[in-house]
Design a protein around this motif. Structure first.
Motif, short mmCIF file in Angstrom:
data_model
loop_
_atom_site.label_atom_id
_atom_site.label_comp_id
_atom_site.label_asym_id
_atom_site.label_seq_id
_atom_site.Cartn_x
_atom_site.Cartn_y
_atom_site.Cartn_z
N CYS A 82 0.83 -1.20 0.00
CA CYS A 82 0.00 0.00 0.00
C CYS A 82 0.87 1.25 0.00
O CYS A 82 1.83 1.36 0.75
CB CYS A 82 -0.90 0.01 1.22
N GLY A 84 -0.84 4.27 0.17
CA GLY A 84 -1.84 5.27 0.57
C GLY A 84 -1.32 6.14 1.72
O GLY A 84 -0.29 5.84 2.33
N ALA A 86 -2.47 6.79 4.85
CA ALA A 86 -2.41 6.22 6.21
C ALA A 86 -1.16 5.35 6.35
O ALA A 86 -0.48 5.38 7.38
CB ALA A 86 -3.66 5.41 6.50
N CYS A 87 -0.87 4.58 5.32
CA CYS A 87 0.31 3.71 5.37
C CYS A 87 1.59 4.53 5.25
O CYS A 87 2.59 4.22 5.91
CB CYS A 87 0.23 2.66 4.27
N CYS A 123 -4.60 2.09 -2.10
CA CYS A 123 -5.07 1.80 -0.74
C CYS A 123 -5.58 0.37 -0.74
O CYS A 123 -6.30 -0.03 -1.63
CB CYS A 123 -6.19 2.76 -0.34
N LEU A 124 -5.18 -0.38 0.25
CA LEU A 124 -5.63 -1.78 0.33
C LEU A 124 -6.93 -1.90 1.14
O LEU A 124 -7.43 -3.00 1.35
CB LEU A 124 -4.54 -2.66 0.96
N GLY A 125 -7.45 -0.77 1.59
CA GLY A 125 -8.74 -0.80 2.30
C GLY A 125 -8.63 -1.33 3.72
O GLY A 125 -9.62 -1.80 4.28
N ALA A 126 -7.46 -1.31 4.28
CA ALA A 126 -7.28 -1.78 5.66
C ALA A 126 -6.40 -0.77 6.39
O ALA A 126 -5.44 -1.13 7.07
CB ALA A 126 -6.66 -3.17 5.68
N CYS A 127 -6.77 0.52 6.27
CA CYS A 127 -5.91 1.60 6.77
C CYS A 127 -5.65 1.49 8.27
O CYS A 127 -4.60 1.91 8.75
CB CYS A 127 -6.55 2.95 6.46
N THR A 132 0.36 -1.59 5.48
CA THR A 132 -0.16 -2.90 5.06
C THR A 132 0.44 -3.39 3.74
O THR A 132 0.94 -2.61 2.94
CB THR A 132 -1.68 -2.85 4.85
S1 FES Z 1 -3.77 3.73 3.12
FE1 FES Z 1 -2.87 1.78 3.29
S2 FES Z 1 -4.52 0.45 3.54
FE2 FES Z 1 -5.43 2.36 3.21
#
Ligand code: FES
Length: 163
Positions: A82, A84, A86-87, A123-127, A132
């Motif tokens: 990921c 994204g 958050a990651c 995004c893997l949808g598990a922020c 992740t």
């Molecule tokens: S930002 Fe990494 S899982 Fe959403």
């Protein structure tokens, strides 16, 4: 060593023929070909478009648009990291660096033995589990560099494991 399957063109023809004339069935047909062969062989674009009365560019466009479809054979294990927000704030960049180094691959590359493919996703949808990654359909979260190394070892990274 896991090599991509030899293409059985007879099977390809039979698969395509099931949907001959069904222009609406392009995506289900492509998904079926991906499931059977592991990817969409570029030489299948022409017969698919012919059978479904489409232009090859239309078929090609759909293949490039859908993340689950690929014109290149992928490794036995597809590692998705990921990238994204958050990651990223939880150290996703260093996780990706470790994975690249461990696998000796850059984003979008497949190892010569077809064991691993490395991809990044928005995004893997598990922020809540950031940072992740996934290996095929299995999630791994709250990653740290040592945890990444042990996950990859689980998939035979250090053993040159076969099936
Ligand atoms: S930002 Fe990494 S899982 Fe959403």
């Amino acid at each position: 060593m896991t090599q991509p399957k030899e293409i059985d063109w007879g099977l390809m023809e039979a698969t395509i023929n099931k949907h001959r004339g069904e222009t609406w069935a392009l995506i289900p047909l492509l998904q079926e070909i991906q499931a059977v062969f592991g990817y969409i062989p570029p030489d299948s674009i022409e017969p698919i478009s012919e059978a479904l009365h489409l232009f090859p560019s239309q078929v090609q466009g759909v293949v490039s648009f859908y993340a689950g479809l690929s014109l290149k054979p992928k490794g036995k294990y597809v590692v998705r990291v990921c990238r994204g927000t958050a990651c990223h704030v939880k150290g996703g960049q260093s996780i990706l660096r470790v994975i690249k180094k461990e696998l000796g691959l850059d984003e979008g590359e497949t190892s010569p033995d077809y064991q691993f493919t490395l991809e990044t996703v928005a995004c893997l949808g598990a922020c809540f589990l950031a940072p992740t990654m996934m290996v095929n359909s299995t999630y791994f979260g709250k990653l740290s560099p040592p945890k990444v190394t042990s996950v990859l070892n689980q998939y035979g990274k250090d053993k040159g494991e076969d099936e």
